[in-house]
Design an enzyme around this catalytic site. Structure first.
Site: not given
Length: 302
Positions: A124, A151, A174, A178, A210, A279-280, A282
């Protein structure tokens, strides 16, 4: 606890001045030549402020639970001569699970608690998220977690030996909704090349999102990759597919599709595996009415 090694055993040479590491390229700009990353990264860099207590905890565990990283150009980069000796860093010979883009580390923590025999690496760039995970790990005395602030593609390229990981997890990266940003999505053929290199034969790649458009994209990329096979081919196809439901309802963009056009004939969606917690992040997606998509791919034998 033995800290991570910075250098590959067979590579003691530094980069020459005119060389560029794998994953970077030289770009001409009005300000001169710059070295930039050439492909998608595993993150969007965010504010790094932490509470004094977590900052202190972070500093205390540098070089142990928080692995040292040799950098190249950027503060989240990984130098090409980096090397992670898994057995010495964890002090046990268990399978390596690599969790990419862990956020606040809920999936890493749950997996590590359920499988103390395994070695968990949380990757992370959001330091406060890693610090939150570190706080839980220290408080609960969970000893099989290590973390690296870097990374992910460079971690896979430079830190991890070939065929060293049993599983790689990428949950809720992420989606870059777009169209003009789709090239920034982490799950691309080149990223799967990297994952295939570090996975053992039969090792697993677990994905979750999601966003239905991104779910379809991830499935397309993985299905086309010769080094991966879907563990659940055809599962939840047609009217049972969450992709069909998401398209009919227009959950991503409030643009519902006609049922005939929305039908997902391929399926292949995996069941949620035992240790992946809600998780929060999700839970928020579910409250917004979005569906959760899981995919699991096996690294085919070499």
């Amino acid at each position: 606890m033995t800290p991570a090694k910075h250098h590959r055993p067979d590579d003691a040479n530094h980069l020459a001045n005119d060389e560029v590491p794998s994953g970077y390229q030289k770009v001409e700009t009005p300000q001169g030549v710059k070295i930039v990353r050439e492909g998608p990264v595993s993150f969007v860099r965010r504010e790094l402020a932490m509470s004094p207590n977590r900052q202190k905890l972070w500093e205390e565990h540098q070089g142990t639970t928080v692995l040292p990283v040799a950098r190249s150009f950027a503060d989240t980069s990984v130098a090409p001569e980096s090397y992670l000796d898994v057995a010495s860093v964890w002090g046990q010979d268990g399978p390596l699970i690599v969790d990419v883009g862990v956020g606040h580390g809920e999936s890493t923590f749950a997996g590590a608690q359920a499988h103390p025999e395994a070695n968990f690496l949380a990757v992370e760039v959001y330091r406060p998220g890693l610090a939150k995970l570190l706080d839980r790990v220290v408080t609960e005395d969970v000893i099989n977690v290590r973390m690296v602030e870097a990374n992910a593609p460079e971690v896979l390229d430079h830190m991890l030996p070939a065929a060293s990981a049993q599983e790689v997890w990428v949950f809720f990266s992420d989606p870059w909704q777009k169209n003009r940003y789709h090239k920034r999505r982490l799950i691309q053929p080149k990223f799967l090349d990297r994952v295939a290199r570090v996975l053992v034969d039969g090792g697993l790649l677990r994905l979750a999102t999601d966003w239905s458009h991104y779910a379809a994209h991830m499935r397309d990329v993985a299905e086309a990759h010769v080094e991966f096979e879907n563990l659940y081919p055809g599962r939840l196809a047609g009217n049972e597919s969450p992709l069909t439901a998401a398209r009919v309802q227009g959950t991503d963009d409030d643009n519902p599709m006609p049922e005939a056009q929305a039908l997902d004939t391929l399926g292949g969606w995996a069941p949620r595996f035992d240790t992946r917690p809600v998780t929060s992040f999700e839970a928020k997606a579910q409250r917004a009415g979005r569906y959760i998509f899981d995919l699991t791919y096996r690294r085919v034998d070499r």
